[in-house]
Enzyme design. Sequence first.
Site, mmCIF file in Angstrom:
data_model
loop_
_atom_site.group_PDB
_atom_site.id
_atom_site.type_symbol
_atom_site.label_atom_id
_atom_site.label_comp_id
_atom_site.label_asym_id
_atom_site.label_seq_id
_atom_site.Cartn_x
_atom_site.Cartn_y
_atom_site.Cartn_z
ATOM 1 N N GLN A 181 39.625 86.395 39.656
ATOM 2 C CA GLN A 181 39.430 86.506 38.219
ATOM 3 C C GLN A 181 38.207 85.699 37.827
ATOM 4 O O GLN A 181 37.899 84.703 38.464
ATOM 5 C CB GLN A 181 40.648 85.967 37.496
ATOM 6 C CG GLN A 181 40.906 84.486 37.752
ATOM 7 C CD GLN A 181 42.363 84.121 37.619
ATOM 8 O OE1 GLN A 181 43.082 84.037 38.587
ATOM 9 N NE2 GLN A 181 42.795 83.912 36.400
ATOM 10 N N TRP A 192 47.581 77.729 30.748
ATOM 11 C CA TRP A 192 46.277 77.514 30.101
ATOM 12 C C TRP A 192 45.820 78.755 29.337
ATOM 13 O O TRP A 192 44.903 78.673 28.532
ATOM 14 C CB TRP A 192 45.229 77.128 31.137
ATOM 15 C CG TRP A 192 44.852 78.250 32.078
ATOM 16 C CD1 TRP A 192 45.679 78.920 32.923
ATOM 17 C CD2 TRP A 192 43.565 78.838 32.252
ATOM 18 N NE1 TRP A 192 44.990 79.875 33.625
ATOM 19 C CE2 TRP A 192 43.693 79.857 33.249
ATOM 20 C CE3 TRP A 192 42.313 78.605 31.684
ATOM 21 C CZ2 TRP A 192 42.603 80.624 33.670
ATOM 22 C CZ3 TRP A 192 41.236 79.382 32.124
ATOM 23 C CH2 TRP A 192 41.392 80.371 33.088
ATOM 24 N N ASP A 193 46.429 79.895 29.648
ATOM 25 C CA ASP A 193 46.118 81.131 28.939
ATOM 26 C C ASP A 193 46.028 80.890 27.434
ATOM 27 O O ASP A 193 45.144 81.416 26.753
ATOM 28 C CB ASP A 193 47.223 82.173 29.113
ATOM 29 C CG ASP A 193 47.596 82.454 30.544
ATOM 30 O OD1 ASP A 193 47.420 81.576 31.386
ATOM 31 O OD2 ASP A 193 48.082 83.565 30.797
ATOM 32 N N GLU A 231 42.068 82.106 41.530
ATOM 33 C CA GLU A 231 43.140 81.664 42.423
ATOM 34 C C GLU A 231 42.974 82.194 43.842
ATOM 35 O O GLU A 231 43.838 81.967 44.681
ATOM 36 C CB GLU A 231 44.498 82.059 41.841
ATOM 37 C CG GLU A 231 44.794 81.292 40.567
ATOM 38 C CD GLU A 231 46.118 81.678 39.921
ATOM 39 O OE1 GLU A 231 46.768 82.609 40.417
ATOM 40 O OE2 GLU A 231 46.477 81.050 38.910
#
Lengths: 786, 786
Positions: B595, B364-365, B490
């Site tokens: 994150q 998805w980056d 995550e």
Amino acid sequence: MWTPRSWWSVLRDAEQSDPWSVQESDLDIEPGAVASVLGLANGFVGVRGVLDELDPDDEPATLVAPVFEEHEQTYAEGGYAYPEVEERMVPVVDAWRLGWSVDGVPVDVRRGTVHEHRRVLDVRHGVLDRELRWTAPSGATVSLTSRRLVSLVRREVVATWWQVRAEDDVTVTVRPAPGCAHAGDGPAPDTQSAPGPQAPGLVTTWCRHDAQGSSVRQRAARSGRAVAVETAHLVECSDGVAATWDDAPRAAALTARLRAGDRVRVLVLAAYAGGEDTAALPARAHEALAVAGRAGWDELQREQRGFLAEVWERGDVVVEGDDEMQQAVRHALFSVVQAAARVDGVGIRAKGMTGTGYHGHAFWDSECFVLPVLDQVLPTAAADHLRWRHQKLPYARDRAAELGLPGASFPWRTISGRESSGYWPAGTAAYHVNADVACAAARHAAVTGDETFERDVAVELVVETARLWAGRGHHTDEGFRIDGVTGPDEYTAVVDDNTYTNLMARSNLRFADALCERHPCEAARLGVTADERAAWVRAATRMVVPYNERLGVTEQSRDFTRHAPWHFEPRSTARFPLDDHVPYVELYRHQVVKQADLVLALHTASDAFSPEQKLRDFDYYEPMTVRDSSLSAPAQAVVAAEVGYVDLAYDYARECALLDLCDLRASTDGGLHVASLAGAWTALVAGLGGLRHGDEGVLHLAPRLPGRLRRLAFTVRHGDARVTVDVRGQVVTYRLAAGDEALLTHHGEKLLLTAAAPEERRHVPPGVARPAPAQPPGRAPLFAAP
Amino acid sequence: MWTPRSWWSVLRDAEQSDPWSVQESDLDIEPGAVASVLGLANGFVGVRGVLDELDPDDEPATLVAPVFEEHEQTYAEGGYAYPEVEERMVPVVDAWRLGWSVDGVPVDVRRGTVHEHRRVLDVRHGVLDRELRWTAPSGATVSLTSRRLVSLVRREVVATWWQVRAEDDVTVTVRPAPGCAHAGDGPAPDTQSAPGPQAPGLVTTWCRHDAQGSSVRQRAARSGRAVAVETAHLVECSDGVAATWDDAPRAAALTARLRAGDRVRVLVLAAYAGGEDTAALPARAHEALAVAGRAGWDELQREQRGFLAEVWERGDVVVEGDDEMQQAVRHALFSVVQAAARVDGVGIRAKGMTGTGYHGHAFWDSECFVLPVLDQVLPTAAADHLRWRHQKLPYARDRAAELGLPGASFPWRTISGRESSGYWPAGTAAYHVNADVACAAARHAAVTGDETFERDVAVELVVETARLWAGRGHHTDEGFRIDGVTGPDEYTAVVDDNTYTNLMARSNLRFADALCERHPCEAARLGVTADERAAWVRAATRMVVPYNERLGVTEQSRDFTRHAPWHFEPRSTARFPLDDHVPYVELYRHQVVKQADLVLALHTASDAFSPEQKLRDFDYYEPMTVRDSSLSAPAQAVVAAEVGYVDLAYDYARECALLDLCDLRASTDGGLHVASLAGAWTALVAGLGGLRHGDEGVLHLAPRLPGRLRRLAFTVRHGDARVTVDVRGQVVTYRLAAGDEALLTHHGEKLLLTAAAPEERRHVPPGVARPAPAQPPGRAPLFAAP
């Protein structure tokens, strides 16, 4: 060392009758499942119900509890503190087997002509009997009668009694220990050749056999776990039979020339020693064999009967009106006893010792489902199991430290005591195993009144697990939360405030405080402070139990009732087990329950719920509980009975009891479902009988009879007193069978039985009038009563 | 086919200056990281920044996007719909390499004497230059000048220009294609010998090389993915040099005897074709080589400069006051362009094509971090990437069906379009990738106004993902929930109502409705009904955004703020990355954030939050965000700037930009962190510049200057108009650089720039007066401005 008289015995007993036995011919299941159902075991050694003759295609059929191999765990994506090895129980040599030939041809019921072949598991006496009448390819006919037992008293001992009777003139050859792949004498040539990582198993490091018996030693290459087995063979022939031993080191065999009517008898005694201390094992096996030999076959049988007589006296449940169930519930209790009798140092395994399913691991099943039965029926075995847990505390402390937690964290599945689970959301996250262990220990002490056990075992177990809970949860304004855990229901994982877990943890914390109060020296030794105890009490008092006010339903876990309902549609959504057809990522977010979870809490934390709440909760969860685990029906039975769905409770009891006899899950090949079989007893006694242990040792009973049954009878104990509970139709008779007095309640009404007034009769109330809730489509109780 | 003139060129340009280049001597990082930083790529082919000389110890350094091998996924405990294979990009033959020897000794800078050795990556022109002055063991000294380029215009082409100048009389030998292990001619002898499962790689199926060039074909045994590479060598020597070709089939080599001052020059052109259609690849490589050859070296360089000139014109960010940052942010944007320029059919990978980290997968980056930059700087590449996603819809539909869901479910990580993630809680459960893809497509269409793209690509992407969301969530009395998902963070997995996911899904659903309105024919073709659209709108309208009223904080996911705080204590709890020291089962239940997750939502769903709410939320999450992922700092920078923590925003921008140049995560060896590098641009333009795209194409700007900088300048586009934003001190100048007019806002104040009044100046407000919240101990921005 042998006195031949001692093993000379009549094989079949006159008193043997159908409800006390399982006949192979009655079993309509696969041969692998038959081998589990007809297995003999004592919790330390297990011998699957295979034929006596060696079949080179067979896997070994003997299991020894401490003998496992370690396998590398492989993860597509690894993570911190993932177990690096998986332990797998490995079958050991069937040294008890006896190769035999007729006129030079090995006996094989797939060849020649079988006139009669019958195998019967006698659960009252704990033996597997066999009769075979067979015409060999040579044309000669022989009859074999044999009896096998795995001693419930002597943990190392497997004994087999054989008799062959000739109907024609025939030559019979008997060969000891044919199950040993290496037929040599002394150190095996492959001692050094450990098997490759792809095919791990046991390496035979020593093998010897001759006319007197055999010695075999085997070892798992990586784990180092080893087994030593010694056997002795005692042969007796009819007068005048010419029998000669060929004592060649690699081919010892007895050849007997029988005339019609002649007999040859062989007793094979085998003693298995297994464990870590390889060097000590041969002597241990030798000693066990010697002692068993001195006792002799008759004594081994007597011990077996004596052991089981006490089991049946304490635990037999009489069921009239359903012969199939009567047989099944006895087989079930027998199997539980076989799984537990001699588990000192090894613990009770999920499959008993009847198969390698689940790789021979022990789970929470033992504490939650098996020990409540053993506390009544075989309390020494319950204590042995819990002592095994206690011995494994060092591993559990290490594991807690690895997880960053205080106290001790017991493994989800294990043989050695180390975590062996490769999927943490349904392994490590199921922290409830810690409360299951701790509460089982505290309950055992309370039920048995065993203060030594309480001091030496229970205190440390409850303290170290209470420390875990204190560190694993945290206080918020709404209470003490325990987040990110998996409860019993494996279709809902890694949730917050699982009610079962929280209530069990609450009991755990309270037991810890109470036992420290009772055992201040022990508490001091463990470094327990007043502050620590106060923290336990505060956490217990503030423990969150999530509840949906709008529905009036207890949440299985926080927000559970707001998850999406599961639509049982014709496609994959109603194919079972669901996890073979639906990914976890979709299962977890739905209101679909693999196995009783909140309903299990209604049973194990019964006091936390009002009767009305139990009924509402049962009604809510029943239609979404798919029972893809055999651990579900026992709790459903108990709670169904309590809330008044008596016939449904009985249907679940039948499912528990018949699970393996009918191979309902097509997995009996891997061994018996011991927790479910224990659950059959619980379903009848705690479910239909309503047995609960109240404060001050009061026994609460609330029997109800399902429509199918004419009678349900069982025995309960109150201290030294023994009370029979006998329900016939709408009347229950409570009778003081032993002891001075017993205090109990009948559906809440107090009764005092004394030697002067030993009997009370009461009316049995009916169940609720309205129908029980429906199960998911296709998931009504299997083998429900018609 | 060659015109030698065409590749004759002056190597180094006078205008080259430091802020436009990266010199190897400035890099204080490991050689493997240097090879990533100095890598050249175009998104289809990548060549790591290795030396030209062949080193037999080296792994191949060339990557071709479609070439991967499949590896069996192994699970300790498997589950339904777990991916069976993992795809891993495999390096291909370095056919562009040229073996060269001096006086018979292969050139090797670890031998002989190196007088000077310099490598410079020129990011303005897209070439890697090298200068080497070296005395061979023979005593003769030579100078090498070389330039390498991977064409940003021609996806197959790698070109290297070499010149060796003799300082003494010397014999130079040049050997084409020495990187091919098989030096034979024609079909390789090992064509049939697929490598074993333990050592998969590419099999060379064909190899030929001679004076004119080489052909190599390689194939991955299991996946069938193949590569064909054709090279051509053009050699030119100074007048009078005696050069002879030894054209032996297995050892083609040119030997040139140079006198002092003589030169030999070689241009190696290589064309790589890779993919599934093995038979078609050689012709495709041949054709690409022929066309490149006709264009010639000068034209290849011109194209490269021209391509990059437009990139810099659109995307260059001028930073004055921080030379290190100026260089870094240009290297960052250059790297993003290298990752994306030619991704038609293959998609943008997390590491670009600079290394095999993450096995060369796309995540998805690309959509969340890279495409917003490309939409501004290189919109054709953004479109190519999204077309690749669109091509993979069949796989995504199959995956959704396998999961039991409608619509399409894109993979968490992939090369082929199939799911390749082996840990579902941080893979399949991260459904937000679907909204990331869909919203990126809709945003691209909106920003570029590309209606063809919108109709042909965006509509189907948003519709199929909207269908997924409609089936993945469900309505309750409190709204539309999306349960059991993993958001960006995550360290918190499989949660209910992740705010980022819900808000992205809401945009996804609204885009689907809006695009169906705009493209009724396309909607009809996809079977979209009015009811379906109404359901999307209802789900979007009722979408749950969990909120803690007491704290006044938006929940990252339901109940997140009630989880236990993470205590950053000296032990394992403050060692990073945390997941190397703490198990998931403990991380997940804590308030610790790997994150930006909720903070990313504050950025990507900016309209859903008031400025005050953003400040409160940022303050709440900042002290628990450990940034163990490089995907965190970009969003933290943008939101920090927006809420007024301008210096903190700049610190995060620096961390993004310097991540690989300083190998901050000790993982640059595996390739560049493309998302973080894109994030550097976003941090400056959307963060410090405050760029947001409003309705009707209005550009919102809200620039602020951190204390460290004297000036920040960049360009934005509004339709055909181009506006320069130039912040110096407390004044910003907006200038219409092209086009008729542009409508924008400055900190909310509307400005209209026209040809008549092309410039406006405004005051830049200061940030908030109070200090920014602290990060977790040891987790302040790395390389913060002093």
